[in-house]
Design a protein around this motif. Structure first.
Motif, short mmCIF file in Angstrom:
data_model
loop_
_atom_site.label_atom_id
_atom_site.label_comp_id
_atom_site.label_asym_id
_atom_site.label_seq_id
_atom_site.Cartn_x
_atom_site.Cartn_y
_atom_site.Cartn_z
N THR A 221 7.99 -1.56 6.13
CA THR A 221 7.89 -0.39 5.26
C THR A 221 9.08 -0.39 4.32
O THR A 221 10.21 -0.69 4.71
CB THR A 221 7.93 0.93 6.05
OG1 THR A 221 8.55 0.70 7.29
CG2 THR A 221 6.58 1.52 6.25
N HIS B 115 6.60 5.58 -0.19
CA HIS B 115 6.78 4.79 1.03
C HIS B 115 5.68 3.75 1.04
O HIS B 115 4.49 4.08 0.95
CB HIS B 115 6.69 5.69 2.27
CG HIS B 115 7.79 6.70 2.31
ND1 HIS B 115 8.74 6.74 3.30
CD2 HIS B 115 8.10 7.72 1.46
CE1 HIS B 115 9.59 7.73 3.06
NE2 HIS B 115 9.22 8.35 1.96
N ARG C 24 0.84 -1.20 0.00
CA ARG C 24 0.00 0.00 0.00
C ARG C 24 0.88 1.25 0.00
O ARG C 24 1.88 1.31 0.73
CB ARG C 24 -0.89 -0.02 1.25
CG ARG C 24 -1.94 1.07 1.29
CD ARG C 24 -2.70 1.06 2.61
NE ARG C 24 -1.83 1.51 3.69
CZ ARG C 24 -1.63 0.84 4.82
NH1 ARG C 24 -2.22 -0.31 5.04
NH2 ARG C 24 -0.82 1.31 5.76
N ALA D 290 3.72 0.22 2.51
CA ALA D 290 3.46 -0.66 3.65
C ALA D 290 3.20 -2.05 3.09
O ALA D 290 2.32 -2.24 2.26
CB ALA D 290 2.26 -0.18 4.44
N VAL E 266 -2.24 8.08 -2.40
CA VAL E 266 -1.99 7.53 -1.07
C VAL E 266 -3.12 6.57 -0.73
O VAL E 266 -4.28 6.85 -1.00
CB VAL E 266 -1.90 8.66 -0.02
CG1 VAL E 266 -1.88 8.09 1.39
CG2 VAL E 266 -0.67 9.51 -0.27
N GLY E 267 -2.76 5.42 -0.18
CA GLY E 267 -3.78 4.42 0.17
C GLY E 267 -3.99 3.38 -0.91
O GLY E 267 -4.57 2.32 -0.67
N ASP F 218 1.83 4.56 1.26
CA ASP F 218 1.55 5.31 2.49
C ASP F 218 1.87 6.79 2.33
O ASP F 218 1.16 7.65 2.84
CB ASP F 218 2.38 4.76 3.64
CG ASP F 218 1.60 3.74 4.46
OD1 ASP F 218 0.40 3.55 4.16
OD2 ASP F 218 2.19 3.15 5.37
N VAL F 219 2.97 7.06 1.66
CA VAL F 219 3.39 8.45 1.41
C VAL F 219 3.93 8.51 0.00
O VAL F 219 4.64 7.60 -0.43
CB VAL F 219 4.51 8.88 2.40
CG1 VAL F 219 4.96 10.30 2.11
CG2 VAL F 219 4.07 8.74 3.85
N THR G 239 -3.40 0.35 -3.44
CA THR G 239 -2.62 -0.90 -3.38
C THR G 239 -1.88 -1.06 -4.70
O THR G 239 -2.47 -0.93 -5.77
CB THR G 239 -3.56 -2.10 -3.13
OG1 THR G 239 -4.17 -1.89 -1.86
CG2 THR G 239 -2.78 -3.40 -3.10
#
Ligand SMILES: Nc1ncnc2c1ncn2[C@@H]1O[C@H](COP(=O)(O)OP(=O)(O)OP(=O)(O)O)[C@@H](O)[C@H]1O
Ligand SMILES: [Mg+2]
Length: 366
Positions: free
Chosen positions: A327, A320, A306, A322, A341-342, A308-309, A344
């Motif tokens: 990470t 970044h 995912r 996840a 962001v978020g 994240d940033v 997949t």
């Protein structure tokens, strides 16, 4: 000929072993960079070569002469310090010529050498100014000029660019590289900045806690780090590390972790065999992770994670990621469709360039 050799050199300050059994050979005309984090013993090593610090044990040779007991002035070495150490009451000309005056060179010889160095460094118009009338970059040039005029066998630089702003640092980096070629000098350059080390060095010597970890050309230490410390120190953004275990299945070896199961390249298998079932650390550089829309890619090379940033740098982006409990950072060309962001992501890994480290010893397995 200006070769510098350290054999098993130790420096102990009370209970602190600042330099631990350091053995290095620096060749004539080589640009050697000692790099490592703060406190790893770089300055101490340099000061022992210069004779400003005595070695607790071990031998230091310059051109095959053991210099441990020679005072600094007899070692034919010039050192450029981080703070430049210019004399505030002297102008640039006097600062540059001072060492030669101490050596009792004639006035005309001193003038000629100062002029020559000023020409090389492009500081002719500064010769009558005092240090306080100079910018940081100009002071740095004067400090280098003071070293050049002595025509030493070896130049020692201790973080000479760390007081300069980022842009000037890049410019001075290139200037010092040019100067090295022009003077054909042996240079030992100390920095904690791995970019400086990578861009300037013929050979990099990486230290941690007083101990030499690895030495080699910039590409050697980048592509074949000897251990996890070197792998993490060289390269920016740093290599990603993820805890994993190795499992054999059919004729393959899988590197498995919390949120992934990767198929080790065939070439890795002989080295990995001895570590089956044992805890390891998988390492992959940010640039060896790519967005992979191609569903025909071997699933053994794929990581699902995912975002994240998302950091947009203009020419490239850092994501970044996840992945399970881990990470990771990916470094990618700017994609056609923006990454949210978020979201997949399906990521393809260039496993041929990845690494596996022994978790206990931190040594590179492959
Ligand atoms: N004169 C001294 N007395 C006692 N300890 C010292 C002395 N000089 C250095 N040390 C210690 O020796 C170790 C190595 O210091 P050194 O200055 O060589 O590190 P460095 O790699 O140059 O670090 P930095 O990047 O911060 O300049 C440190 O733990 C430091 O505290
Ligand atoms: Mg230092």
């Amino acid at each position: 000929m200006s070769k510098v050799v350290l054999k098993n050199v130790v420096k102990q300050f009370g209970s602190v072993k600042a330099v631990d059994t350091l053995s290095i050979e620096i060749q004539d005309q080589e640009f050697a960079v000692l790099v490592g984090s703060s406190g790893c013993g770089k300055t101490t090593a340099l000061r022992m070569i210069a004779g400003l610090e005595t070695a607790t044990s071990g031998d230091i040779f310059i051109d095959d002469v053991r210099v441990n007991d020679l005072p600094p002035r007899d070692r034919d070495i010039a050192m450029v310090f981080q703070n430049y150490a210019l004399y505030p009451h002297m102008n640039v000309r006097e600062n540059m010529g001072f060492g030669l005056k101490i050596q009792k060179l004639s006035g005309s010889e001193i003038n000629a050498r100062v002029q020559e160095a000023a020409d090389i460094l492009g500081i002719n118009e500064l010769l009558d100014r005092k240090p306080k009338e100079l910018s940081g970059g100009q002071r740095q040039r004067v400090a280098v000029g003071r070293a050049i005029v002595r025509k030493p066998k070896v130049f020692l630089f201790d973080e000479p660019l760390s007081n300069l702003d980022a842009k000037l640092r890049v410019a001075m980096r290139a200037e010092i590289s040019k100067l090295h070629r022009r003077l054909g000098a042996t240079i030992i350059y100390v920095t904690h900045d791995q970019v400086e080390a990578m861009t300037m060095a013929d050979r990099i010597f990486i230290m941690s806690k007083g101990v030499l970890q690895q030495h080699g050309s910039p590409m050697e230490v980048y592509a074949q780090p000897a251990n996890r410390f070197v792998a993490g120190f060289i390269g920016s953004p740093a290599m990603n590390f993820v805890e994993a275990t190795l499992k054999a299945e059919d004729s393959d070896i899988f590197i498995t972790g919390n949120g992934f199961c990767l198929k080790a390249p065939l070439a890795f298998q002989p080295a990995l065999q001895a570590h089956l079932g044992r805890p390891v650390v998988f390492g992959i550089r940010p640039e060896d992770i790519a967005l992979s829309d191609d569903t025909s890619t071997d699933p053994g090379n794929i990581l699902t994670a995912r975002a994240d940033v998302v950091e947009t740098l203009g020419s490239e982006i850092f994501i970044h990621l996840a992945c399970g409990d881990d990470t990771l950072v990916a470094r990618l060309p700017v994609p056609d469709r923006p990454v949210e962001v978020g979201q997949t992501l399906r990521l393809g890994l260039n496993l041929a360039r990845s690494h596996v480290f022994d978790k206990d010893s931190s040594n590179t397995i492959v």
